[in-house]
Write an enzyme that holds these catalytic residues in place. Structure first.
Site, short mmCIF file in Angstrom:
data_model
loop_
_atom_site.label_atom_id
_atom_site.label_comp_id
_atom_site.label_asym_id
_atom_site.label_seq_id
_atom_site.Cartn_x
_atom_site.Cartn_y
_atom_site.Cartn_z
N ASP A 1 17.52 2.87 -3.23
CA ASP A 1 16.40 2.28 -3.23
C ASP A 1 15.40 2.32 -2.19
OD1 ASP A 1 16.90 1.53 -6.11
OD2 ASP A 1 17.04 -0.53 -5.71
N ASP B 1 -32.58 16.95 -11.03
CA ASP B 1 -31.53 17.51 -11.00
C ASP B 1 -30.12 17.15 -11.73
OD1 ASP B 1 -31.41 16.08 -8.60
OD2 ASP B 1 -29.36 16.80 -8.43
N GLY C 1 -26.28 21.47 -12.72
CA GLY C 1 -27.60 21.92 -12.99
C GLY C 1 -27.71 23.48 -13.80
N LEU C 2 -28.53 24.08 -13.12
CA LEU C 2 -28.82 25.42 -13.50
C LEU C 2 -27.46 26.35 -13.70
CD1 LEU C 2 -32.28 26.11 -11.75
CD2 LEU C 2 -31.86 25.65 -14.03
#
Lengths: 510, 428
Positions: free
Chosen positions: A36, A274, A409-410
């Site tokens: 543990d 944008d 974006g673009l």
């Protein structure tokens, strides 16, 4: 018995360790078998802590079981006190020790140690990590906090930060600064940074600020009852929530709301043209209840996303999450079953996942971008730079973090226009990420791979339709394929051609 | 270069007294072995019958989460299982059914015992036998314990392989069995070296698929590739197979001694041995020498972790010129690591078991140049000014045989080189 592949939360004693490790001058004696101790590395490796967690494990073995494990606990307790000289001890059992019923709390109490000993009862076979942290903090507060004179100036306690928390380190700084602007001081931050002596003077604050209800709600409730200390309900993650938080604080202080937004960039970044490409992006949100709900609100109100699924893995927050999902009109998922989350994501086919490290892997496999918003944590969730989730800077960090995985974006338009460019296909992923996921690259290179996926319905895709399908952006392609097949199935068609594809598109368009 | 003698040398450390410690053990339990075993055996699935802690350990232990569809899972015991409200055996049947339906490609299923399942005395042997009857011949179902109350870290692999020995078919063919889960690249190198020596047929345990498994019997000779396989060693001897004792194949010297022992058992002449091993030995020596430059005369302290400590102490003292302050091991099996102990130079403190706080005190007193320790201790020791090497990397990296000898030395030298190359004082 429950078949489990991955877990979102550890056992409750790991929650107790998060509390103990966050605090100072406290020691945790944990009756537990060898092995543990793996939990230590969560703190030393994931969080890069420079000290071992203040935890002594009894590490009993099979040969001890027949003899006297209780005595082993006693020795461990005595040695731990002698070596570490803490101001208080917490004692308890892990799952295996719970079965052998040695009663660590009872044993420790009879040992006459000169410091408070706080017994923990954490039912390992029923509850999980967050419960363990919440319960441990509550027991510590209940035992150590005393009625004390209030501070002359308005102060609050910041409750909830623990070791191994998602950005807790930086949230403390951000909220402290935000409160300072409101003329509110911080009395104690707990559990993280507090010693047992600090816990004793929690009552000196005028009210409590609960940063993480998952780990601090029980303690806050107890102080409300015992010390008449109100606590805040709004968690200041996101712009709206931060404003609401400020309002809530001033209702309690009687002061004037003020929030310095000169460094806040999210609203303008989100307004700027944008960001148009973010509009209506379908997002799936999953995490702990608090972070998931905060993310859903930001996603809808501050980013202009469309939340298609919302869920959490901690049942303690189920009710609130369900009600929020109802308001958002989206699917809700309350589960700690990783495979169920994966199925849900696959069927909803979101364009962005806001999830945990587990969902990040689901996203990788399904080719869906993912930003991490919640624990369970990974070494990456402890960045060197200042990176809070809360307050003004938190909102800025969230904007960047969520936008980063997306094609921007673009670029997105170009990808849609010239889908067949071999280097610049949509499956190559955003160009600002150098690494292309293997699954994406494969499908980029071999146009046939998509059709090899077994479809649930026995319908044949004509090659032209298959080709046309590939012109649909990859993140909705799975959905388009399924919808078209269902559409064709309902009409008893055995073949799908280009017309079928567009008829289905028109049918499902609203 | 002369042939290496692997007979115990008069001044070896084989019979030095061992410091036995019984305090807090900062070690993994045997379940951890599943992390590499489930990748090694491609048609096997490991079902841990345990608690949420076991599941959490498995996903945390590797340091990173492995997210390819794992061939392991945990059947988490719940309140109803413990209160006797549900019959655990029936529940297990249900979970196994669910699992095998999801993964029809599985050919062998291991039911893995854990601390809670051992404490409530859940009889996995009985379950494995019953389920084997049900799913034979498609799926073979075995059981072993990876529990922390019985096993430490690599002992899980030992328990797993030992459980497989009992079901290997009987054979009278003379063969060589290489025992221990090795990275594929390393395993292939070993097999090709031994084949070049004219030894065969060669089989490995565990095989990548059950169909590649070999028989075992009185004409089987076996060599261990890992030092933590004591139970598997005993299980093979019960099947009348004969062990070829040797130092472990780490570094040039270890690999040569290991190959030599096998070659002798198969009556391979010196000339063949020289011809086959000369080139890779030379390469190994060169590679070790390069990496060992920064290690020479440095001191090293091993915390107990994987049982690889003793063979590695031999490697760093003999081939890298280091001094060992203490070599801790979770479990010391002289029948297996005796040949390595006999070669260690400068007789360090040997400790078995652990009392972590006392051992940390000894480490601080010894001020070694390099500390080999588990992940829970490494960063705290670094923060105290020590240079450390994560022990687990020695288990997760190909380090056996000639071609990896340089890499092995590199694992030890990298932290020291890093310490030398960083100039953070100005930044701090």
């Amino acid at each position: 018995m429950k078949l489990t592949v991955w877990t979102y939360e550890g056992p409750p004693h790991v929650g107790a360790m998060r509390v103990a490790t966050g605090m100072t001058d406290l020691h945790y004696v944990l009756h537990a078998p060898q092995g543990d101790t793996y939990a230590d590395l969560l703190f030393t490796m994931i969080e890069r802590r420079d000290r071992r967690p203040p935890v002594t494990f009894t590490t009993f073995q099979a040969r001890d079981l027949g003899s006297d494990t209780a005595n082993l606990f006693k020795t461990a307790c005595r040695d731990a006190y002698d070596r570490f000289r803490p101001q208080a001890l917490i004692v308890g059992a892990s799952c295996t020790a719970e079965l052998i019923q040695d009663d660590p709390g009872g044993i420790a109490e009879t040992m006459g140690l000169p410091v408070p000993v706080i017994p923990l009862e954490l039912p390992s076979y029923q509850r999980k990590e967050n419960f363990g942290a919440d319960e441990t903090f509550y027991q510590i507060v209940r035992t150590l906090a005393r009625p004390v004179r209030k501070t002359p100036h308005v102060t609050v306690n910041l409750l909830g930060p623990t070791a191994l928390g998602f950005r807790h380190r930086d949230d403390i700084l951000e909220v402290t600064a935000l409160l300072a602007d409101l003329g509110v001081g911080v009395n104690v931050v707990a559990p993280m940074t507090a010693s047992p002596a600090d816990i004793a003077r929690l009552g000196a604050a005028h009210f409590n600020v609960v940063l993480y209800p998952e780990t601090a709600e029980s303690a806050a409730r107890w102080m409300e009852r015992e010390f008449q200390m109100p606590y805040t309900k709004v968690v200041p993650i996101g712009v709206g929530a931060t404003h609401d938080f400020v309002k809530e604080v001033v209702t309690l202080t009687g002061g004037k709301p003020s929030l310095d937004v000169s460094r806040l960039h999210l609203p303008w970044y989100s307004r700027s043209v944008d960001s148009n490409y973010l509009t209506g992006k379908r997002v799936f949100v999953f995490g702990d209840g608090t972070h998931a709900m905060a993310a859903a609100r930001i996603a809808r109100d501050e980013m202009g996303f469309d939340v298609v699924g919302l869920g959490c893995y901690n049942r303690e927050r189920a009710r609130a999450v369900r009600s929020m999902a109802r308001d958002l009109g989206c699917d809700v998922l309350i589960t700690d079953d990783y495979l169920e989350v994966e199925r849900s994501i696959e069927s909803l086919a979101p364009e962005l996942i806001l999830g945990t490290q587990m969902e990040r892997h689901i996203g990788k496999r399904l080719g869906i971008p993912c930003a991490v918003i919640s624990a369970p944590v990974h070494v990456q969730d402890f960045p060197a730079r200042y990176s809070p989730q809360m307050g003004i800077e938190g909102a800025n960090v969230i904007f960047d973090t969520w936008v980063h995985p997306l094609v921007m974006g673009l670029e997105e338009h170009l990808l849609t226009m010239f889908r067949e460019d071999f280097e610049f296909c949509d499956e190559a992923g955003p160009s600002h990420h150098g690494v292309v996921s293997a699954s994406r690259r494969e499908s980029c290179a071999e146009p046939g791979v998509e059709s090899m996926r077994p479809s649930t319905i026995e319908i044949v895709w004509r090659p032209a339709a298959e080709k046309e399908l590939r012109k649909i952006p990859f993140f909705v392609r799975g959905k388009a394929r399924r919808n078209t097949e269902i559409f064709a199935g309902e009409r008893g068609l055995s073949e799908i051609d280009i017309d079928t594809l567009y008829e289905a598109k028109a049918h499902y368009a609203r | 270069m002369t042939a290496v003698a692997c007979e115990p040398r008069p001044h070896g450390c084989r019979d030095v007294p061992v410091l036995k410690e019984r305090g807090q053990h900062e070690v993994f339990c045997g379940l951890t072995g599943i992390i590499w075993l489930h990748r090694k055996m491609q048609d096997a699935f490991f079902l841990v019958v345990g608690s949420r802690t076991c599941a959490h350990l498995l996903q945390s232990a590797a340091g990173v989460m492995i997210f390819a569809e794992p061939r392991f899972a945990t059947a988490i015991l719940e309140e109803t299982d413990l209160a006797g409200l549900a019959d655990a055996q029936t529940e297990l049947d249900r979970v196994v059914g669910e699992l095998l339906e999801r993964r029809p490609d599985i050919r062998q299923l291991f039911l893995v015992g854990s601390c809670p399942s051992e404490v409530i005395k859940l009889d996995l042997q009985r379950a494995a036998e019953r389920l084997s009857d049900l799913y034979a011949p498609n799926v073979r179902i075995l059981n072993f314990s990876g529990s922390g109350i019985e096993t430490t870290f690599t002992q899980g692999e030992d328990a797993c392989l030992a459980s497989m020995v009992s079901v290997l078919p009987e054979t009278r063919t003379r063969n060589l069995l290489l025992v221990g889960a090795l990275p594929d690249v390393v395993e292939e190198q070993a097999v090709s070296l031994l084949s070049a020596l004219g030894i065969g047929p060669i089989r490995v345990l565990p095989a990548s698929r059950t169909t590649f498994e070999s028989g075992v019997g009185e004409n089987t000779l076996f060599a261990l590739t890992q030092p933590f396989l004591g139970d598997t060693h005993a299980a093979l001897e019960r099947r009348k197979a004969r062990h070829i004792p040797a130092p472990f194949p780490f570094g040039e010297e270890g690999t040569t001694a290991w190959l030599r022992a096998i070659a002798d058992a198969f009556d391979i002449d010196d000339e063949t041995f020289e011809r086959v091993t000369r080139a890779p030995r030379t390469r190994a020596c060169k590679a070790v020498a390069q990496a060992a430059e920064v290690l020479r005369n440095k001191s090293i302290f091993f915390f107990p972790d994987s049982q690889l400590e003793i063979p590695l102490a031999r490697f760093v003292t003999r081939e890298c010129g280091m001094r060992v302050a203490e070599v801790g091991t979770p479990f010391l099996h002289k029948g297996v690591v005796g040949p390595d102990m006999a070669l260690i130079e400068g007789c360090p403190v040997f400790s078995e078991g652990q009392d972590v706080d006392r051992q940390l005190d000894r480490c601080r007193a010894a001020r070694p140049d390099l500390v080999v320790c588990g992940l829970g201790l490494a960063n705290p020791l670094e923060a105290e000014g020590f240079t450390t090497k994560w022990a687990i990397e020695l288990v997760f990296t190909p380090i056996h045989f000639y071609e990896q000898a340089g890499d092995l030395a590199g694992l030890f030298s990298r932290p020291l080189r890093r310490f030398q190359s960083l100039n953070l004082m100005a930044a701090e």
